[in-house]
Design a protein around this motif. Structure first.
Motif, PDB file in Angstrom:
ATOM      1  N   HIS A   1       8.684  -7.369   0.857  1.00  0.00           N
ATOM      2  CA  HIS A   1       9.532  -7.509   2.034  1.00  0.00           C
ATOM      3  C   HIS A   1       9.285  -6.433   3.092  1.00  0.00           C
ATOM      4  N   ALA A   2       8.304  -5.580   2.884  1.00  0.00           N
ATOM      5  CA  ALA A   2       7.923  -4.590   3.899  1.00  0.00           C
ATOM      6  C   ALA A   2       6.495  -4.153   3.636  1.00  0.00           C
TER       7      ALA A   2
ATOM      8  N   GLN B   1      13.564  -2.069   7.268  1.00  0.00           N
ATOM      9  CA  GLN B   1      13.110  -3.383   6.820  1.00  0.00           C
ATOM     10  C   GLN B   1      13.784  -3.826   5.521  1.00  0.00           C
TER      11      GLN B   1
ATOM     12  N   THR C   1       5.998 -10.801   6.477  1.00  0.00           N
ATOM     13  CA  THR C   1       6.998  -9.791   6.809  1.00  0.00           C
ATOM     14  C   THR C   1       6.475  -8.972   7.986  1.00  0.00           C
TER      15      THR C   1
END
Length: 312
Positions: A187-188, A280, A219
């Motif tokens: 996710h980052a 993030q 992402t």
């Protein structure tokens, strides 16, 4: 004319040898320094785990201090895709001290805890570049961390939030990070001093990534570069130009390819990593101000140059 050319060649050779000697001296000084615990609220420790023997972990030393806060997970690709999981130990410990389990492939080969090793007196001869750790080994850190989160009896049982998974890496390790970035668990993404070689020009054996990988990003992605003297500058800036499906930011500090990893607590690049992860992964609005808006913290710092897409 021949004499002048010979003098110039000798001068350039002497300068190159002096530069190599200074680099070696700096590296030796870095390796002699003790480990650091970071400046975050959870002092960090570097350790190994028998359940993941070919990796080095950085984590809050006292997990009970987290209270109800969940750990994030960052897997890291080493510079040169090396097998030294302690090569940027200051940087990784600093990130861990903010509530992250950071996992790097390899073993402790430099700094405290490293075995004695002979030092080469001359640089290796030029030739094709190879890797000592694979992208799969970097990604294995995610598998292990999430399995430990679910395993009763693990010190990480129930302490990790599976939504807080990120990937980063330096140079060759940045290419590994870009390969892993397609994983839906990620996710980052942070890429240091790196970028995908233009198709057909990759000189690194064992790395097969091409520019098509940029279309698989799902992402936001942050590139941290070392300015035009950074050997990866053409690749990283070309990546940024091509990315058109996700928010992207390129932040450059004019320090060259090596970044600031050997500076105290990872130097000036490390707080940028922490802020990106906090924004993030955790939605921290104070961290977002490092990046968002025309007057963002990096945007108004004269030491940094910034380019953005879909960030604001």
């Amino acid at each position: 004319m021949k004499l002048a050319a010979a003098v110039a060649a000798l001068t350039m050779g002497a300068l190159a040898m002096a530069d190599a000697s200074a680099t070696q001296t700096s590296q030796q000084a870095y390796e002699a320094m003790p480990d650091t615990t970071g400046t975050g609220p959870y002092p960090a420790v570097k350790r190994t785990d028998p359940g993941l023997p070919e990796h080095v972990l950085y984590q809050p030393a006292d997990l009970s201090r987290l209270g109800r806060k969940k750990l994030g997970v960052l897997v890291w690709g080493n510079g040169a895709c090396s097998d030294d999981g302690a090569s940027v130990r200051f940087h990784l410990a600093e990130i861990a001290s903010h509530g992250y389990l950071v996992i790097a492939p390899g073993r402790v080969l430099t700094g405290p805890g490293a075995p004695p090793r002979p030092r080469p007196q001359t640089p290796p001869p030029p030739g094709p570049l190879g890797i000592k750790t694979t992208t799969a080994q970097v990604a294995a850190g995610i598998d292990w961390a999430l399995a430990e989160n679910a395993r009763q009896g693990s010190p990480f049982f129930g302490r990790i939030d599976p939504r807080l998974v990120a990937v980063s890496g330096h140079s060759c390790g940045g290419l590994q990070a870009l390969e892993i970035a397609a994983d839906p668990r990620v996710h980052a993404v942070i890429v240091h001093n790196s970028g995908v070689f233009k198709d057909g020009t990759n000189p690194i054996r064992g790395i097969t990534i091409d520019k098509a990988a940029l279309r698989r990003l799902h992402t936001p992605v942050l590139y941290i570069m070392g300015g035009p003297s950074d050997i990866a500058w053409p690749n990283g800036t070309d990546d940024f130009d091509r990315i058109d499906t996700v928010p992207a930011m390129l932040a450059s500090l004019d320090v060259g390819h090596g970044g600031t990893f050997q500076d105290t607590n990872g130097g000036r690049v490390t707080p940028v990593d922490v802020a990106w992860l906090e924004w993030q992964l955790r939605g921290d609005e104070a961290a977002a101000r490092w990046f968002r808006g025309a007057d963002c913290r990096l945007c108004t710092d004269p030491a940094w140059t910034v380019r953005k897409k879909r960030i604001d």
